[in-house]
Design an enzyme around this catalytic site. Structure first.
Site, mmCIF file in Angstrom:
data_model
loop_
_atom_site.group_PDB
_atom_site.id
_atom_site.type_symbol
_atom_site.label_atom_id
_atom_site.label_comp_id
_atom_site.label_asym_id
_atom_site.label_seq_id
_atom_site.Cartn_x
_atom_site.Cartn_y
_atom_site.Cartn_z
ATOM 1 N N ASP A 623 0.860 -1.184 0.000
ATOM 2 C CA ASP A 623 0.000 0.000 0.000
ATOM 3 C C ASP A 623 0.892 1.229 0.000
ATOM 4 O OD1 ASP A 623 -2.196 1.580 -0.015
ATOM 5 O OD2 ASP A 623 -2.949 0.999 1.946
ATOM 6 N N GLU A 660 1.525 6.421 -6.895
ATOM 7 C CA GLU A 660 1.083 5.220 -6.230
ATOM 8 C C GLU A 660 2.133 4.134 -6.405
ATOM 9 O OE1 GLU A 660 -0.855 3.903 -4.254
ATOM 10 O OE2 GLU A 660 -2.460 5.314 -3.971
ATOM 11 N N HIS A 824 -0.711 -0.818 4.956
ATOM 12 C CA HIS A 824 -1.282 0.519 5.078
ATOM 13 C C HIS A 824 -0.821 1.182 6.366
ATOM 14 C CE1 HIS A 824 -4.195 3.734 5.453
ATOM 15 N NE2 HIS A 824 -4.497 3.259 6.647
#
Lengths: 849, 397
Positions: A623, A660, A824
């Site tokens: 993530d 990302e 995350h």
């Protein structure tokens, strides 16, 4: 594929497909979206804290907000084009285990009359009308009688539902000149093409825009006429819809979701006054801190601005130099907008608007002064979000249960149906919205069993949101004994709290099989300053200290950052920060139980597990976190190290802001594989990767860059392990409602959908892993980009569900596989708090929990 | 004179201020003689700042303000630009925007729909805006006996023969209490260095000198029961005073305060087609000051309570009413402490101490439902507040 490229929070900015234009950029929205972590989706995952910071200049956001502008053809780019992502070797993407369930979904079928194609024409004007006078071009084409209301024209290309009999038209300009418009057929747009989908979207946007009484705000449509006023919180809720039309395996579907826009009714001035009088510090610094980065909307011209500063030495009485001469702000507003400024002593707001000269491309910055009294606040503040009463009152309206949601969806259909203009428009394009929402079959997997010490299984109760009852009373699989080897730092005021904490630990720990006693060292310091905490940690840690516990009086971020920086980088040791208010008698037991488990996990203990019938598999979660302040983004990489999925290896990477994509995945994978071999004496036979936080627009890049660099690392092994790479998306539009008798309920944990609303171009499925107490459950979307294995789709679906059970910070199922949530958490800690790589010594611990 | 709004109709489609400014300062567009669509209202010799059309609108708005007109029609509304000015007048209840060009109206009609801020900043008086398509020579009973009909730069677009019919319809049948007409002043044209017979706009059928306009006005007043006052917009440069203002206008005022009841105009004849009609959001007048004050009290107590909870972990806060009274938002109601206590007592969430001097507010839910309370996966480090009520899929700004 249905998240419309918005993905989430800041991540969204990179997400829109190429050519997304200003609309795409603006949609990301300033307040970090709602990346949420399962059972308690807080709606603020990554963006929290950092005040609304958006790179998009307010003007661009404006463009997105323009209520009247219908979506241009080009603006939307090829958002609807679906590249083929289904791995070539996969033929059947469906599973078949589990019990069949009857579902409804928030989709309407769009029927296309006779599958009739649309016709695309190139338009020429004689005499020539310049290509950039789009308005004139449109106006002229609009004058062609036989095309009235049945064409789409963006200034260059015209679409119409029928083949034109004649292709030359003569129309009169206003001035009386005659212009010949000639159409050249360029292609037939078949109903199966992406272009067709794009056009249908434009048509429905037009309908929502003009014939449904809805106001467009960014990409969604709201009805301020039906606003719910919640005066005691100074907010209004505007009900509305988000919709998009896409092609799915079942055909062209209109996906519809209910949305609520939260509009605040207090002005910036009243917010400032509130800050002053509530005693939370009327100091200018506080006001500045609270307001900077906030987006405001002006009362008089409906524009939004981002506040860059508060100017306390200016007031509305001051004079500003305009082209037409000097004028005071008060008079300016009086003359220009007929607005009377009442408070003459308020400070002014500064907004810096960056503009680009369309001619020269030169970028300039313009300073705009705003008067707080005539600006409205927008969005929820952190204070509001943390206010249970606000959230409770909002949730009452925004959380609709499946029954209510279905009714709202049907209302949309009825509004379209009851508008003659909308019906005519659809009719002329040969489109029809099916009267009932789409039904489909789902499957429900068996509830999992939680394995505690010695593999003792306990069945999960699917009706409950957590399996708290299991973990509270049973021994963890493997405990790391803490005994008295812990160090508590607290302020002298909180010494009683530290005693409560120690005593409660000693009480609840043994019940879970964790040895912790009540005689750990407590160091009390005289201030609550970050430096003093650090100093106390530094000088009191001994070689025996296993974990540092800081009891802090409140959740100040700077102190938390400092403690974490120290304990993760300078003096690597597991650490636990706890706000003392959570140690009040009523809560102490339940809070401390969770903290003890959490501390154990941080020390490398194994709390619980589930049965994974495969051997030699390494699960990987990836993530990213985008920091609002710095210009770097952090990638979190977490890999499981044992079959039970209880031990993990982690690593972080840095990349340029807003990306990302993680570029150093090859190194990460390589290190994880080496670590795996160290612990298991063999490389894994299977590597199953779950990648979170990817927008639609980035799928291709993820496939071509990330997947390839992981493959490279795998190829270095003597024998290439089987690889499965799956993109996990939480923010999606799809909702499922389960028919049970004549009621609609949320489908329970373990519900799988892999038909109808999946895409032919993908290998994808939906999984509902969690159960919710309120509102409608949001399924999680899994999109498999690589499936180089002898596993079946069934297996992957089950693995995904199983992995949702083993996130040690939550005694229940979470929305994504645990490895994703760990990744995350890691990226968030490093990006938001540490701003530097943590010490590699901690790589084998879940220190980031 | 200050521009009333920076909305030049020529660039009204500009996306934002910057585009608007850059297009406005673009000499190619600005030089009106290169663009036949635009009306000539400036030249190298004469330039108006703000542009003349803005000054003209401002002047007409000024008249409407002075007269406090509640029902207004804008004849020849075109892009509905003037309506944008009118709708900001808080006393106006009804605006009819009338034009004959259906295509134009259809493409522009949505411009008058309430904007975001109209919903936030609700009007105290109701307002309806209706966009009507039809000829000003015809009669529509909805527009009978209005407070004011404006015909800004309209009359010169009529065929000369129709001017008489227009007067008859306007003054004879519509009979508004006031009429405001503006039209170019031909005397001024010498400053534009026109060719002989050249007019300011390709569609002008005629342009009147000051004398001709006065004659027209006098003709009206002899025939109909009105009196008129002339005005001008756009003063000439000082060395050319003789040519008069660039644009001339007249305000006609009906002499009879009431119309004869025999008038057949009362018979409803709705010949204009309604293309769009919209009601603006209005304040809910049924809400009492006490209602607003109660909400303010709840709001402030809630804010204070949550702040104290976050700082010190107080689950219950005690707020003295005297302190609340120092808040401008509460102080403005000018009520007694006892009244505040009474309002607080009547609420669901607040309690009042026995002495009636302080309010109690609870900062945490009574019985926290298990999963929504305490630690969650996101906040286990205590780095944030631990409420988990969430708002779901709402769009956050």
């Amino acid at each position: 594929m249905a998240s419309r490229g918005r993905a989430r929070g800041r991540a969204g900015r990179g997400a829109p497909a190429p050519g997304g234009g200003s609309n795409g950029g603006a949609a990301a929205g300033p307040v970090g979206g709602g990346a949420t972590a399962a059972p308690a989706p807080r709606g603020r995952g990554r963006g929290r804290g950092a005040a609304a910071v958006s790179d998009t200049p307010p003007t661009e956001q404006l463009a997105g907000m323009n209520i009247q502008a219908p979506a241009g053809v080009r603006e939307r780019g090829n958002r609807f084009a679906t590249p083929l992502f289904r791995p070539e070797n996969v033929k059947d993407t469906r599973g078949n285990t589990g019990q069949k369930i009857d579902l409804l979904t928030n989709y309407f079928e769009i029927n296309v009359r006779d599958n009739k194609p649309l016709y695309q024409y190139h338009v020429d004007f004689n005499p020539v009308v310049k290509a950039d006078s789009v308005k004139l071009r449109k106006a002229l084409v609009h004058r062609i009688e036989c095309l009235r209301n049945r064409h789409l024209f963006d200034g260059m290309i015209l679409y119409c539902p029928d083949r034109l009999n004649e292709t030359e038209f003569v129309v009169q300009k206003k001035e009386g000149d005659r212009v010949t418009i000639s159409m050249k057929l360029t292609q037939e747009v078949t109903t199966s093409s992406d272009q067709f989908i794009q056009l249908v979207n434009i048509i429905f946007n037009q309908i929502a825009d003009r014939h449904m009484g809805l106001d467009r705000i960014r990409r969604d449509y709201f009805n301020p006429g039906k606003a719910v006023v919640i005066s005691q919180h100074k907010v209004e809720l505007w009900p509305g819809y988000e919709f998009s039309i896409r092609k799915y395996s079942h055909g062209v579907l209109l996906g519809l979701d209910v949305k609520h826009k939260i509009v605040r009714t207090d002005t910036v001035l009243s917010a400032m006054n509130q800050m002053v009088s509530s005693g939370r510090g009327g100091q200018q610094e506080n006001i500045r801190r609270e307001l900077m980065g906030a987006i405001v909307i002006t009362k008089y011209n409906n524009k939004t601005y981002r506040i860059d500063d508060v100017i306390f030495n200016l007031s509305p009485k001051d004079v500003v130099q305009l082209r037409s001469g000097p004028i005071s702000y008060v008079d300016y507003y009086k003359n220009n907008y007929n607005l009377t400024i009442r408070d003459l002593n308020q400070p002014l707001l500064l907004s810096i608007v960056k503009t680009k000269d369309p001619g020269t491309g030169e970028r300039t910055e313009k300073q705009i002064h705003l008067v707080p009294e005539v600006c409205y606040m927008t969005g929820l503040t952190d204070a509001m979000r943390s206010n249970f009463r606000v959230m409770q009152d909002l949730a009452q309206y925004t959380k609709q249960d499946p029954e209510k949601k279905k009714r709202t969806l049907e209302e949309f259909r009825q509004t379209v149906e009851s508008s003659t203009e909308a019906r005519d428009l659809l009719q002329s394009w040969g489109l029809e919205v099916s009267p009932a929402i789409l039904e489909l079959d789902g499957r429900k997997l068996k509830p999992e069993q939680i394995l505690m010490k010695n593999g003792q299984p306990f069945p999960c109760d699917a009706r409950k949101e957590s399996f708290d009852n299991i973990t509270r009373k049973n021994f963890v699989i493997q405990s790391v004994d803490i005994n008295n080897d812990y160090l508590i730092i607290c302020t002298s005021r909180d010494v009683t709290h530290s005693n409560t904490f120690k005593d409660t630990c000693a009480k609840v720990g043994p019940a879970c099989g964790i040895n912790i006693q009540a005689n750990g060292k407590v160091v009390s310091i005289n201030s609550d300053r970050a430096n003093d905490f650090i100093e106390a940690i530094r000088s009191n840690i001994t070689s025996n200290t296993k974990i540092v516990i800081c009891l802090v009086p409140n959740d100040r971020k700077d102190r938390y950052d400092a403690i974490k920086k120290h304990c993760c980088i300078e003096q690597p040791i597991p650490s636990q920060v706890l706000v003392t208010k959570n140690l009040q008698p009523k809560k102490a037991m339940s809070v401390v139980t969770k903290v003890v488990l959490q501390m154990n996990a941080k020390l490398g203990g194994e709390l619980w597990s589930i049965n994974i019938p495969m051997q030699g598999v390494m699960f990987v979660g990836i993530d990213t976190y985008h920091d609002s302040g710095s210009n770097k983004s952090v990638g979190g990489f977490v890999a499981s190290m044992n079959n039970a999925c209880t031990r993990y290896f982690s690593k972080t990477t840095w990349q340029e802001s807003k990306q990302e994509l993680i570029s150093q995945l090859q190194t990460c994978t390589r290190e994880a594989l080496q670590q795996y071999r160290k612990l298991n004496n063999a490389f894994p036979q299977r590597v199953i990767i779950f990648r979170d936080g990817v927008g639609d627009g980035q799928l291709l890049a993820v496939k071509e860059i990330e997947l390839e660099s992981i493959k490279k690392a795998l190829h270095e092994l003597p024998q290439m392990p089987n690889l499965v790479f799956t993109v996990v998306t939480k923010r999606i539009q799809q909702r499922f409602f389960q028919k049970q008798g004549n009621r609609l309920n949320n489908p329970g944990p373990g519900s799988i959908v892999d038909t109808k609303v999946t895409s032919d171009a993908l290998f994808d499925f939906y999984l509902v892993p969690q159960s919710v107490g309120q509102g409608t459950v949001t399924p999680t979307h899994y999109n498999v980009l690589a499936f180089e294995t002898n596993l079946q789709p069934d297996h992957l679906q089950q693995i995904a569900f199983k992995l949702c059970h083993v996130y040690f910070n939550w005694t229940g199922t979470i929305r994504v596989p645990a490895v994703c949530q760990y990744a995350h958490k890691l990226a968030f800690l490093v990006g938001n708090h540490l701003n530097k790589d943590p010490s590699p010594q901690l790589a084998n611990y879940l220190y980031y929990l | 004179m200050i521009p009333v709004i920076r909305q030049d109709p020529r660039f009204a489609d500009a996306e934002d201020e910057d585009e608007y400014q850059s297009r406005r300062s673009n000499p190619l567009i600005r030089d009106n003689r290169t663009c036949r669509l635009k009306e000539v209202e400036s030249s190298d010799l004469v330039k108006f700042e703000p542009p003349l059309y803005i000054q003209r609108y401002a002047r007409v708005v000024e008249h409407c303000k002075t007269g406090q007109y509640r029902t207004i029609a804008d004849f020849g509304t075109a892009e509905l630009t003037f309506v944008q000015y009118l709708k900001n007048l808080d006393f106006v209840n009804q605006i009819f925007a009338v034009d004959i060009d259906r295509n134009l109206l259809n493409s522009q009609k949505h411009r008058c729909r309430p904007q975001m801020f109209d919903h936030l900043n609700k009007r105290s008086e109701p307002l309806n805006i209706s966009v009507l398509c039809g000829s000003v020579l015809e009669f529509d009973s909805r527009l009978h006996d209005l407070d004011c009909i404006c015909a800004i730069e309209l009359i010169e677009h009529l065929q000369k023969d129709d001017v008489e019919k227009f007067s008859a319809a306007l003054f004879g049948r519509y009979q508004p209490k006031n009429v405001i007409i503006t039209t170019p002043n031909k005397d001024f044209n010498v400053l534009f260095e026109f060719e002989p017979d050249q007019m300011r706009h390709w569609d002008h059928k005629f342009e009147w000198t000051r004398e001709e306009f006065r004659t027209f006005c006098e003709g009206v007043t002899t025939k109909y029961d009105y009196k008129f006052d002339l005005f001008g917009v756009g003063d000439p440069p000082s060395e050319h005073q003789t040519v008069g203002p660039c644009s001339q206008g007249a305000v006609f005022t009906r002499q009879a305060s009431k119309l004869g009841s025999s008038s057949l105009e009362k018979f409803p004849t709705e010949v204009y087609e309604t293309l769009y009609s919209v009601d603006y959001p209005v304040e809910d007048k049924s809400l009492t000051p006490d209602y607003h004050l109660t909400n303010e009290i709840i709001y402030q107590c809630n804010q204070i309570g949550i702040a104290e909870y976050q700082e010190q972990g107080d689950e219950i806060s005690v707020i003295s009413i005297a302190h609340l009274q120092t808040f401008p938002s509460i102080d403005q109601y000018r009520v007694s402490d006892a009244h505040i206590a009474e309002l607080a007592r009547a609420t669901e969430h607040l309690r009042v101490m026995e002495d009636g001097l302080s309010i109690l507010v609870q900062n945490v839910p009574d019985s926290p439902p298990a999963p929504y309370w305490g630690f969650s996966d996101e906040e286990n480090d205590g780095a944030g507040p631990s409420y988990n009520y969430h708002v779901g899929a709402e769009e956050l700004w």
